[in-house]
Design a protein around this motif. Structure first.
Motif, mmCIF file in Angstrom:
data_model
loop_
_atom_site.group_PDB
_atom_site.id
_atom_site.type_symbol
_atom_site.label_atom_id
_atom_site.label_comp_id
_atom_site.label_asym_id
_atom_site.label_seq_id
_atom_site.Cartn_x
_atom_site.Cartn_y
_atom_site.Cartn_z
ATOM 1 N N LEU A 271 0.824 -1.207 0.000
ATOM 2 C CA LEU A 271 0.000 0.000 0.000
ATOM 3 C C LEU A 271 0.860 1.260 0.000
ATOM 4 C CD1 LEU A 271 -2.937 1.040 0.155
ATOM 5 C CD2 LEU A 271 -2.715 1.004 2.648
ATOM 6 N N ARG A 501 -5.774 2.156 -5.254
ATOM 7 C CA ARG A 501 -6.387 1.603 -4.037
ATOM 8 C C ARG A 501 -6.807 2.721 -3.093
ATOM 9 N NH1 ARG A 501 -3.335 -2.936 -0.266
ATOM 10 N NH2 ARG A 501 -5.198 -3.723 0.821
ATOM 11 N N SER A 504 -6.702 0.659 2.832
ATOM 12 C CA SER A 504 -6.205 -0.695 3.094
ATOM 13 C C SER A 504 -7.334 -1.709 3.150
ATOM 14 C CB SER A 504 -5.418 -0.725 4.411
ATOM 15 O OG SER A 504 -6.258 -0.318 5.488
ATOM 16 N N PRO A 508 -5.987 -4.759 -3.284
ATOM 17 C CA PRO A 508 -4.649 -4.226 -3.541
ATOM 18 C C PRO A 508 -4.445 -3.953 -5.031
ATOM 19 C CG PRO A 508 -4.546 -6.596 -3.253
ATOM 20 C CD PRO A 508 -5.961 -6.194 -2.937
#
Length: 564
Positions: A271, A501, A504, A508
């Motif tokens: 991320l 993205r 989270s 992904p």
């Protein structure tokens, strides 16, 4: 490849949705296609069916639909455990319909023989495939019904694999044949799974109709009710988490990682990994952007551009064009890529259509895009609100072109037709991703359903548009396959952009797709006959919407949400 057979395993598809897709491929496609799928319980009949004699129950009482179709044959059943195959082919001009029927029968005979059921064949005067056709007790294992027009085919075969034969033994007289029984692979002692049967049928069909050359793409094999969003299951929004720009999103999307793994997609990029340079938009809030920002605030509007951190905000706002999102700010779906709020939606705002129309007038828009959140909680999925907004814009802005970007409206033909009847200048619905990733990326939607929605709009004469997001685990080959499917139903405009993205709790990023690859997507799509493909890392659904619709390249609309 001109003879390549495009094979699609589509999973379980409502009959009406598959029919709309078939009709699109039949009317606009020139290539060869084989749709493989299962249907929920449905009885279908041709124009000459004798329902008073052959329909023995009220279909609703056994959880089935009754659908009239434009094909040969009498009353037929489709349901779980039955492999339905729809070959949409361009026949040689000399090929007679009966010869095509024989070819379909021949395919099924070859499939059954390879699976170990050897005494199968044709029964004179009875179309279909039969077990022990020369014996004292011939049993029908596969029904055949086709339509041929202008040398092109649709409809096909229904092969009983593990079918509940009660539907054909007690509820109907299948194909009007009352003195001969039906059977299935399971009843004949062949323990083949649906996946095994599909594999054999796909391979043999490629040999027969594609000269051995095929492009096969499958949706997920294990699409279960629990894969749907809570709203789509009728359970409300579920637990919530707070993330990114103070949004409330359902915690459920985290589960999509498991579905990605089942689709063969790994953990993806970290991320925190820095984006490539080509994904860094140049932000320049000039006088036009600041003026529009003031207008937005004066009208009491909220921009999706700001809320979702759209990378094109500066470019779009400088162009002064707009996309309005209606029906609130909360969505009843839980797509793995989307940041939209998934809490319980509020009731639609009755004056929202007029407020949108007033904003269009004040901003002097020549092309307005109206998009929506999915509203599975409403009886018509929000179709009436879309139409009311179109009508309100036209009353105040008769020269403004209107593009609608709608949800799949749950595949409801009546709701889709309501929007179509309003005749927007462009009808847009996003396919979003390739067949293999549908279950992970947007589990409450469907690949075949989306294509069917678009095909229905195209059949009504509307300019049609769709969009893909890349970088979620698909391959370039699969993107080309999705473009081929869109081209085959006559789609006019396609947008393709890089997935970013949001948090989270979302899927992904599997890869950064480089600019030259987007250029190739554009070249390939337009070579297939798609009139305009807008493809770049920062492209979004409404990017260059006005220019794509008019054929003149320029800049993107701004996305606005009306605040209730």
């Amino acid at each position: 490849m001109p003879n390549q057979l495009h094979i699609r395993w589509l999973g379980t598809v409502a009959y009406g949705e598959a029919l709309a897709l078939q009709e699109g491929l039949f009317s606009y496609g020139t290539g060869s296609h084989l749709l493989l799928l299962e249907h929920p319980h449905v009885f279908t009949h041709g124009a000459r069916a004798e329902l008073d004699k052959n329909l023995l129950v009220d279909p609703a009482s056994v959880g089935a639909q009754l659908v009239a179709v434009n094909r040969g044959g009498d009353l037929t059943y489709h349901g779980p455990g039955q492999l339905v195959g729809y070959p949409i082919l361009q026949l040689d001009p000399s090929t007679r319909p009966k010869r095509h029927v024989c070819a379909v029968e021949g395919l099924v005979i070859d499939v059954l023989t390879e699976l170990g059921l050897t005494d199968v064949g044709r029964l004179p005067d009875y179309p279909g495939v039969w077990v022990e056709p020369g014996g004292p007790n011939p049993r029908k294992i596969c029904a055949i019904g086709v339509r041929v027009g202008r040398g092109r085919t649709m409809h096909g075969f229904a092969l009983n694999v593990t079918t509940d034969l009660q539907f054909m033994r007690e509820y109907i007289v299948p194909c009007g044949i009352g003195d001969k029984p039906v059977t299935s692979l399971a009843e004949e002692g062949i323990a083949a799974s649906m996946e095994q049967v599909v594999d054999v049928a796909a391979r043999l069909a490629a040999d027969r109709w594609g000269d051995g050359d095929s492009d096969r793409q499958d949706v997920a094999w294990k699409h279960r009710p629990e894969d749907l969003s809570r709203f789509s299951r009728g359970e409300g929004p579920g637990d919530l988490v707070r993330s990114g720009r103070d949004h409330q999103v359902a915690a459920e999307p985290v589960r999509l990682l498991g579905r990605l793994a089942q689709a063969g997609v790994g953990a993806g990029l970290p991320l925190a990994q820095r984006k490539p340079e080509w994904l860094r938009p140049k932000v320049a809030h000039g006088t036009e952007v600041l003026a529009l920002k003031r207008t937005v605030r004066e009208l009491g509007l909220v921009t999706v551009c700001e809320e979702a951190g759209c990378p094109n905000l500066s470019e779009c706002w400088a162009d002064g064009t707009a996309t309005f999102m209606i029906l609130g700010e909360r969505c009843t779906r839980a797509c793995g890529f989307c940041l939209i709020d998934t809490r319980q939606p509020l009731a639609p705002d009755a004056d929202e259509p007029m407020r949108v129309a007033q904003a269009v007038a004040q901003m002097s828009l020549t092309h307005a895009v109206v998009t929506m959140v999915a509203r599975d909680d409403l009886a018509d999925s929000g179709a009436a609100a879309v139409v009311a907004t179109i009508e309100a814009i036209r009353r105040l802005n008769p020269t403004t072109a209107i593009e609608v970007l709608v949800s799949d409206l749950r595949g409801d033909a009546a709701a889709i037709d309501v929007v179509i009847a309003a005749h927007p200048e462009v009808f847009n619905h996003n396919l979003e991703t390739v067949a293999r990733l549908q279950r992970a990326v947007r589990p409450s939607a469907g690949y075949a359903r989306s294509l069917g929605v678009l095909a229905r709009a195209k059949a009504a004469g509307l300019a049609t548009k769709s969009g893909l997001i890349v970088g979620m685990g698909e391959t370039d080959h699969e993107v080309v396959g999705a473009l081929a499917d869109l081209a085959a139903i006559g789609i006019d405009i396609v947008t393709i952009g890089q997935y970013l993205r949001p948090t989270s709790h979302h899927l992904p990023v599997a890869r950064w797709v480089e600019p030259p690859v987007f250029d190739e997507y554009r070249r390939v799509g337009e070579s297939m006959g798609i009139r305009h493909v807008e493809a770049s890392p920062l492209t979004r659904s409404s990017y260059h919407a006005r220019q794509a619709a008019s054929g003149v390249p320029t800049a993107t609309p701004v996305s606005l949400t009306i605040r209730s």
